[in-house]
Design an enzyme around this catalytic site. Structure first.
Site, PDB file in Angstrom:
ATOM      1  N   ASP A   1     -39.856  14.015  10.181  1.00  0.00           N
ATOM      2  CA  ASP A   1     -38.677  13.115  10.303  1.00  0.00           C
ATOM      3  C   ASP A   1     -37.641  12.515   9.193  1.00  0.00           C
ATOM      4  O   ASP A   1     -38.417  12.543   8.576  1.00  0.00           O
ATOM      5  CB  ASP A   1     -39.386  12.562  11.494  1.00  0.00           C
TER       6      ASP A   1
ATOM      7  N   GLU B   1     -35.537  17.141   9.536  1.00  0.00           N
ATOM      8  CA  GLU B   1     -34.699  16.311  10.613  1.00  0.00           C
ATOM      9  C   GLU B   1     -33.615  16.115   9.421  1.00  0.00           C
ATOM     10  O   GLU B   1     -34.257  15.168   9.200  1.00  0.00           O
ATOM     11  CB  GLU B   1     -35.404  16.283  10.922  1.00  0.00           C
TER      12      GLU B   1
END
Length: 634
Positions: free
Chosen positions: A309, A360
């Site tokens: 993330d 991401e």
């Protein structure tokens, strides 16, 4: 006996040494709590603490078990026979300024249920895994040349029981896995499963980097879930957050009273955007901690991939809101984060080359996928946030304006091979007032469903792997709510039910069409027929497989006007059969039968010498496949 004790002592010394140098990728094997013949041994890294004691159920939470410090490593240790499995415990840390706090065990593999956050002594049961066939097949296959279609899920809001309680991992094993199989997905991706104190963070502000959240079930249940997925040919990805962590002071922040896990510079330590604390990714001990966490999840749970993330926040100093300091070169590169991610990927790929590392990352300044030797971060795949943002802006737009913004639909063709992309329609796009994917679509309810079918078709035919957030498969109208189950009652509506069936059939179509995935790591996978028809707002292109005759012709109509007698160029003379039409009645449309088979005509269309003519439904998409063609003539 003497030799065995000497060996054990030597192993601990070696573990401490490599932990300090950032080269211990199994730090969880010696830090934390471990059952030994002489009792439980507890170890915690707190180099600047003045004193550390072990407190828990076994000593009535009294300060009776002081720990001893190894001055070189900063690791405190104690062994006690009083502790037993199931006991709760914490460390009482007298910090550098003399203040005393009860702190969690950073290496705990189990915590009590919220709102408490004490670690819980837990022994992983011995598991005889039965997923060898899946794992062997995965090791032998090329992920860039196989279909990957991901169902993204937030564990506690997929489905609730009648009493309002969320499904557990045991429940998900019974219901989610058959659902994934039935809906023809290849993978499931979980938003973070690690221990976190606040549901509202969706799991992205962690306290336990080695612990499955007790809210979801036991580690053994998650092992069983992954195994069941593999036995049903479903891969499992897990979101992981190595950039920042929960700010609660009884957890990781300023553990020993000084910057320990975080940067010394308070501006770099504080994450203003998310109200959390940033890891000092250049500190060797932090590198050992984080890479060990990744290895733990891969090896203990047999997961097939890790989605990292917020990579942008790790590689750019100015990504956060608030003051920032340029690096020694005067730029915004966070070298610590950059080199940590390269190291992370190098270690994981060396140990587990079959495990997919997914980023991401929202910028285009840094190569993210590919070889580290070529300057990239070394990930296997990157979420294509640019495609997602552009395409959703386009589909939200009144069709009367789309001809002036057609580049939003086609710009991704210019850069689609710069990285190995996953095309995400993720949780971030259906929350915080952004509206659900269904609600984003222009027009009345019928037109919204028509465009949603069009959008999902474009997702499947555009080069790149696929990801769709739960509930979007049937066009849930309401935004996602993290504390409630999905609106399963929607499926009583014929249009929602038809939309769910459409997505299932589309997923199956994708899996069974090699032209959509076997060459998508090369520009040879696509041939643009016409991306300049902005006036009619119709896009057409070809997706190609390895064999000359294996290709698909895609036509997408972005207006509410049916295009009759619509002509495009095709590569070879012959007949072409419609194999996909988003406006079929069974999908919620109005068409009762497919277009007739098209016979090509010898007419010039751009660089093509053959043309077919067909009808393209309003706000619809069709796909044609060669039936009988002459590939020797073009």
């Amino acid at each position: 006996m003497k030799n065995s004790k000497q060996d054990a002592t030597r192993k601990v010394a070696d573990a401490k040494k490599t932990f300090l140098s950032g080269e211990n990728f199994y730090a969880h094997h010696f830090l934390g709590a471990h059952r030994m013949e002489e009792g439980y041994v507890f170890r915690v890294w707190a180099p600047n603490a003045l004193a550390v004691s072990l407190v828990g159920d076994f000593n009535d939470w009294q300060d009776t078990l002081p720990m001893e410090k190894d001055e070189v490593s900063g690791v405190w240790q104690i062994t006690t026979k009083d502790a037993k499995e199931g006991d709760l415990y914490k460390f009482k840390v007298r910090q550098a300024d003399g203040r005393e706090l009860l702190k969690i065990d950073p290496f705990a593999i189990r915590f009590e249920k919220r709102p408490g956050n004490a670690a819980k002594l837990y022994q992983f049961p011995e598991k005889k895994w039965r997923d060898g066939l899946w794992r062997g097949r995965t090791k032998r296959s090329n992920p860039f040349k196989r279909p990957i279609n991901i169902y993204e899920i937030h564990t506690s809001s997929w489905k609730h029981h009648e009493d309002g309680s969320p499904y557990s991992l045991a429940d998900l094993t019974e219901e989610l896995i058959p659902y994934l199989v039935e809906k023809k997905y290849t993978h499931v991706e979980f938003m973070p499963l690690m221990e976190h104190p606040l549901d509202r963070s969706w799991g992205y502000q962690l306290i336990g980097y080695f612990a499955l959240s007790s809210y979801y079930g036991t580690p053994a249940q998650f092992q069983d879930f992954v195994e069941a997925c593999h036995l049903n040919n479903i891969g499992v990805f897990v979101d992981w957050v190595p950039g920042h962590y929960c700010i609660n002071e009884d957890t990781l922040p300023y553990y020993d009273g000084t910057p320990q896990f975080e940067y010394t510079d308070p501006d770099r330590a504080k994450n203003n955007r998310w109200g959390s604390i940033n890891f000092d990714l250049g500190k060797p001990q932090v590198q050992s901690f984080l890479i060990s966490s990744a290895m733990f999840w891969i090896e203990m749970f047999h997961i097939d991939g890790i989605r990292v993330d917020a990579v942008s926040s790790m590689i750019y100093r100015d990504y956060d809101d608030g003051p920032w300091t340029p690096n020694h070169e005067g730029g915004n590169r966070n070298f610590e984060g950059y080199y940590f991610l390269q190291k992370l990927n190098a270690v994981i790929k060396l140990a587990h080359p079959e495990v997919l590392m997914i980023a991401e990352e929202s910028s285009s300044e840094t190569p993210v996928t590919g070889l580290i030797e070529n300057g990239s971060l070394g990930f296997d795949f990157k979420w294509n946030m640019g495609w997602m943002n552009d395409v959703l802006r386009f589909y939200e737009m009144d069709p009367i304006y789309r001809k002036d913004h057609f580049n939003l639909l086609t710009f991704s063709f210019m850069y689609m091979m710069q990285e190995n992309f996953i095309l995400p329609l993720s949780h971030d796009e259906v929350v915080h007032g952004k509206k659900s994917l269904m609600h984003k679509m222009w027009g009345d309810r019928y037109k919204q469903f028509a465009q949603l079918r069009n959008l999902y078709t474009y997702l499947m035919v555009h080069p790149g792997k696929k990801l769709l957030f739960m509930g979007s498969e049937w066009g849930q109208f309401l935004e996602w709510k993290f504390d409630e189950g999905l609106e399963w009652g929607d499926l009583n509506d014929p249009l929602n039910h038809a939309m769910q069936m459409f997505t299932t059939r589309l997923n199956d179509f994708y899996k069974n069409q090699p032209a959509l995935w076997e060459m998508e790591d090369s520009y040879d996978t696509i041939e643009i027929i016409d991306a300049d028809n902005t006036e009619e707002s119709v896009l057409s292109f070809i997706r190609k497989g390895k064999r000359k005759k294996d290709f698909l012709i895609v036509i997408l109509n972005m207006t509410p006007i049916e295009r009759r007698d619509f002509s495009i160029g095709v590569p070879y003379p012959g007949t072409y059969q419609e194999v996909w039409n988003t406006e079929m009645q069974e999908f919620g449309g109005t068409w009762t039968r497919h277009n007739e088979v098209c016979q090509s005509q010898s007419t010039k269309f751009k660089e093509y010498s053959q043309v077919i003519t067909t009808t393209v439904p309003a706000l619809g998409a069709i796909i044609l496949k060669p039936e009988t063609i002459n590939t020797r003539k073009r």
